[in-house]
Motif scaffolding. Structure first.
Motif, mmCIF file in Angstrom:
data_model
loop_
_atom_site.group_PDB
_atom_site.id
_atom_site.type_symbol
_atom_site.label_atom_id
_atom_site.label_comp_id
_atom_site.label_asym_id
_atom_site.label_seq_id
_atom_site.Cartn_x
_atom_site.Cartn_y
_atom_site.Cartn_z
ATOM 1 N N GLN A 1 -0.730 12.295 -4.111
ATOM 2 C CA GLN A 1 -0.471 12.634 -2.716
ATOM 3 C C GLN A 1 0.209 13.998 -2.605
ATOM 4 O O GLN A 1 -0.168 14.826 -1.786
ATOM 5 N N ALA B 1 3.499 -7.127 -6.092
ATOM 6 C CA ALA B 1 2.085 -7.391 -6.349
ATOM 7 C C ALA B 1 1.756 -8.861 -6.162
ATOM 8 O O ALA B 1 0.686 -9.217 -5.654
ATOM 9 N N THR C 1 5.479 -0.605 -6.884
ATOM 10 C CA THR C 1 5.085 -1.868 -6.267
ATOM 11 C C THR C 1 4.845 -2.930 -7.310
ATOM 12 O O THR C 1 4.659 -4.071 -7.000
ATOM 13 N N GLU C 2 4.803 -2.552 -8.583
ATOM 14 C CA GLU C 2 4.502 -3.543 -9.603
ATOM 15 C C GLU C 2 5.721 -4.404 -9.901
ATOM 16 O O GLU C 2 6.788 -3.889 -10.066
ATOM 17 N N ARG D 1 5.226 -4.103 -0.892
ATOM 18 C CA ARG D 1 5.626 -5.457 -1.272
ATOM 19 C C ARG D 1 5.189 -5.718 -2.705
ATOM 20 O O ARG D 1 4.318 -5.019 -3.244
ATOM 21 N N ALA E 1 1.725 8.622 -5.854
ATOM 22 C CA ALA E 1 2.637 9.572 -5.204
ATOM 23 C C ALA E 1 2.345 10.998 -5.660
ATOM 24 O O ALA E 1 2.292 11.927 -4.854
ATOM 25 N N ALA F 1 2.597 -7.391 -14.543
ATOM 26 C CA ALA F 1 1.697 -6.721 -13.600
ATOM 27 C C ALA F 1 2.432 -6.445 -12.300
ATOM 28 O O ALA F 1 3.254 -7.235 -11.902
ATOM 29 N N LYS G 1 5.891 13.548 4.817
ATOM 30 C CA LYS G 1 4.887 12.500 4.690
ATOM 31 C C LYS G 1 4.618 12.079 3.259
ATOM 32 O O LYS G 1 3.652 11.381 2.991
ATOM 33 N N THR G 2 5.450 12.500 2.318
ATOM 34 C CA THR G 2 5.192 12.095 0.944
ATOM 35 C C THR G 2 5.369 10.596 0.811
ATOM 36 O O THR G 2 6.238 9.995 1.425
ATOM 37 N N GLU G 3 4.545 10.001 -0.022
ATOM 38 C CA GLU G 3 4.594 8.551 -0.158
ATOM 39 C C GLU G 3 5.613 8.159 -1.204
ATOM 40 O O GLU G 3 5.988 8.941 -2.068
ATOM 41 N N ARG G 4 6.004 6.891 -1.109
ATOM 42 C CA ARG G 4 7.024 6.372 -1.995
ATOM 43 C C ARG G 4 6.471 6.295 -3.407
ATOM 44 O O ARG G 4 5.331 5.913 -3.615
ATOM 45 N N VAL G 5 7.290 6.666 -4.374
ATOM 46 C CA VAL G 5 6.847 6.595 -5.761
ATOM 47 C C VAL G 5 6.536 5.149 -6.082
ATOM 48 O O VAL G 5 7.373 4.272 -5.909
ATOM 49 N N GLY G 6 5.293 4.923 -6.528
ATOM 50 C CA GLY G 6 4.778 3.557 -6.583
ATOM 51 C C GLY G 6 5.526 2.676 -7.565
ATOM 52 O O GLY G 6 5.249 2.681 -8.741
#
Lengths: 293, 361
Positions: free
Chosen positions: A178, A92, B360-361, A90, A175, A293, B353-358
């Motif tokens: 990971q 920030a 989120t900003e 979601r 990512a 941000a 299981k790879t995570e989503r490329v971030g």
């Protein structure tokens, strides 16, 4: 001149507490990329945990500090597991608003448990000492030494351990970290526990220096923390110490020459100025271009 | 009379929420300074109306102006303050940075008002605006309160019609387009800062008006009346009703205010713990915010941006079409983020299981 030096001394003590709180805040941001509005509540929880623990451990300062840090770590874990992880993906600002909700809940739960009135520790401030040009109480000195110690520990953790390497990798690109085999979820969990512990400890020393405190202790300190964090640059743990130093000194010196009631006004004006001219921190050369941000 | 007072309060806050929704719901700017505008509007209405202070009470101005003129002047000053804060905070800062900057600004204002007594008598605050115009209108106390409720409801309807009209106007659509994607909106020639700034001033003007109404409603105002928690209730109400949907926002305010006042009346309030009931109410507000954000971010009523129903001018055809394109998706950023989230979740499932490329900003 003496007044000036004394205000610098108090400023250093304030900066020490501020740096503890701000480095925890910036660690949270570094791994989860969210601004945690409930961060102040970690401080409050630490302060109240030490308050509850002090009678059991007969006013032992070290035991109270450990209890505060443990309670803060538990709060950090709980927040990450119960909220931050639930809101992954979601925006920030959504997570920011949600942590605002958490802050309100924690504050009022503490009001129900401990009452809205202020409480006081039984530790005392200790004697006054002349250290060089400064005038410090025993607890001031303890605060400054412990802040330096925590700074050293965090530096070693981040630079010299596998955990620190993983934290730095995640803060750059979760990512990618990971994919490289770093267990991101676990490392982030541990980082929140570490940040919570540092914040809980900061809450204890803050409450101890102020003398009395209430359920709004941490919330009141949050904006100062954010100011220090922004001054250093969000997500940059080492620069945060510099930011805390600037903010701590600035508000104490300004407060000494006007009135201590206005020192927070100065802090907030400083925050607004930083946002205007140096939103990426004072130690970054890049000028203030649009920050999203 | 109890219900008259409850509905009046909800009506006043509904006008306030409509203003905040223009800033947050349409513009997407999470403004924490907003309650400060209500406070300033309220303080100014007092000091312009109630006359010279009698020592030791002290405050600025102390005029004896008619109350309507006072409210008007208060709105002007409030918009002036919003113009300064907005110019600082909206130019380059977004999201958390914007929120934190506005919080810093309002906290500085709060501490100044609380500690600098010559301004509005510090912690004691100002009081003494009791039913202005009651004798002139030849009303009883209760009659006045009922008439005042009527005035508030009329103003609420007017504010609703205005906001609804604005929502469907090119301005409303432009604001939403800017919220969804600033770069795309700018590429289509939309003034990003100008749109947000005008929305901010409009919202602040409504807050100033609400401050004036609030002054008449409670006839006393001090710093404990505008703690940060008050603003959170408004945000919770908007979240419940439906961010960006004026009808939903009004409904949300009535649900939260009346529902909560009624529900929490039955909370046990033991004499040993006088803080229990208000604290429990705050906890419920916090829970409501988190749960709404997590499970139903669009609220009870979905946002419905008006489409361009008017006749499309033949030339230049490109401009209105682009406006439509910008407004058409009709999704709030939340929804879009969620859909993206769903899509990426599926992608993640496919990719192990790879995570989503971030992003989120």
């Amino acid at each position: 001149m003496t007044t000036f030096l004394v205000s610098i001394g108090i400023g250093l003590s304030t900066a020490a507490i501020l740096s503890l709180s701000a480095v925890a805040f910036t660690l949270e941001y570094a791994v989860s990329r969210i601004a945690n509005f409930a961060h102040g509540e970690f401080l409050t929880i630490g302060a109240y945990a030490a308050y509850s623990g002090q009678t059991i451990f007969h006013q032992n300062v070290a035991a109270a500090a450990v209890i505060a840090a443990a309670a803060g770590a538990a709060a950090g874990l709980a927040l990450n597991f119960g909220l931050i992880e639930q809101f992954r993906g979601r925006s920030a600002i959504t997570v920011f608003i949600a942590t605002l909700g958490v802050a309100i809940i924690v504050e009022n739960v503490l009001i129900i448990i401990y009452g809205a009135a202020n409480v006081t520790y039984g530790f005392g401030q200790g004697k006054l000492h002349h250290v060089g040009p400064f005038l410090w109480t025993t607890s001031d000195i303890e605060v400054i030494i412990s802040a330096l110690a925590v700074a050293g520990i965090i530096y070693l953790l981040l630079q010299r351990t596998r955990f620190g390497k993983a934290v730095r990798a995640i803060s750059q690109d979760r990512a990618l970290a990971q994919v490289s085999g770093i267990p991101a979820r676990r490392i982030i969990m541990q980082t929140w526990a570490l940040a919570g512990a540092v914040a809980g400890f900061a809450g204890f020393v803050l409450a101890d220096t102020v003398g009395t405190f209430g359920p709004t202790l941490g919330f009141g300190f949050l904006l100062l923390t954010i100011t220090a964090t922004v001054a250093g640059g969000l997500g940059r743990p080492y620069a945060t110490f510099g930011g805390a130093l600037i903010v701590g000194l600035a508000i104490q010196i300004a407060g000494t020459y006007t009135s201590s009631a206005y020192q927070l006004v100065f802090a907030f004006l400083l925050l607004v100025l930083l946002m205007l001219f140096r939103p990426n921190g004072v130690f970054v050369r890049r000028s203030a271009v649009a920050v999203r941000a | 009379m109890y219900w008259v007072s409850v509905i009046t309060e909800a009506g006043i806050f509904a006008i306030l929420a409509l203003g905040l929704d223009v800033i947050w719901g349409w513009g997407g700017d999470f403004d924490l300074a907003f309650y400060g505008y209500l406070a300033l509007g309220s303080y100014l209405t007092f000091v312009l109306t109630i006359g010279k202070p009698t020592p030791p009470v002290q405050y600025i101005l102390g005029f004896h102006l008619p109350v309507l003129l006072s409210i008007l002047l208060a709105v002007v000053v409030v918009v002036g303050l919003a113009a300064v804060i907005g110019a600082i905070a909206l130019r380059n800062l977004r999201d958390i940075y914007f929120a934190v900057t506005t919080l810093g600004a309002v906290s500085a204002l709060y501490l100044l008002v609380e500690n600098y007594t010559p301004l509005f008598d510090g912690y004691n605050g100002v009081y003494g605006l009791i039913n202005p115009g009651q004798t002139a209108l030849n009303l009883t106390y209760n009659g006045y309160r009922i008439v005042f409720l009527g005035v508030v409801l009329v103003l609420l309807v007017l504010a609703y019609l205005l906001v609804q009209r604005l929502s469907r106007s090119p301005f409303g659509r432009m604001l939403r387009a800017v919220r969804e994607d600033e770069r795309a909106a700018a590429a289509y020639g939309r003034p990003v800062f100008g749109a947000k700034y005008r929305a901010y001033l409009f919202g602040a003007a409504l807050a100033g008006l609400t401050g004036g109404l609030f002054a008449i409603f409670i006839s006393a105002f001090n710093p404990s009346a505008w703690t940060p928690q008050e603003l959170l209730v408004i945000y919770a109400a908007i979240l419940v009703g439906g961010r960006g949907n004026p009808r939903g926002v009004i409904l949300g305010v009535f649900v939260v205010y009346i529902g909560f006042i009624e529900l929490t009346r039955y909370l046990p309030s033991p004499a040993s713990r006088p803080d229990f009931a208000p604290a429990a109410r705050q906890i419920l507000i916090g829970l409501m915010i988190i749960l709404m954000l997590r499970f139903r971010p669009e609220g009870l009523f979905r946002e419905r941006p008006g489409l361009d129903r008017g006749p499309v001018p033949p030339a230049p055809a490109a401009a209105p079409a682009s406006q439509r394109a910008a407004a058409l998706p009709g999704l709030t950023s939340e929804e879009r983020a969620r859909r993206e989230g769903d899509a990426s979740k599926a992608a993640r499932r496919r990719a192990g299981k790879t995570e989503r490329v971030g992003k989120t900003e």
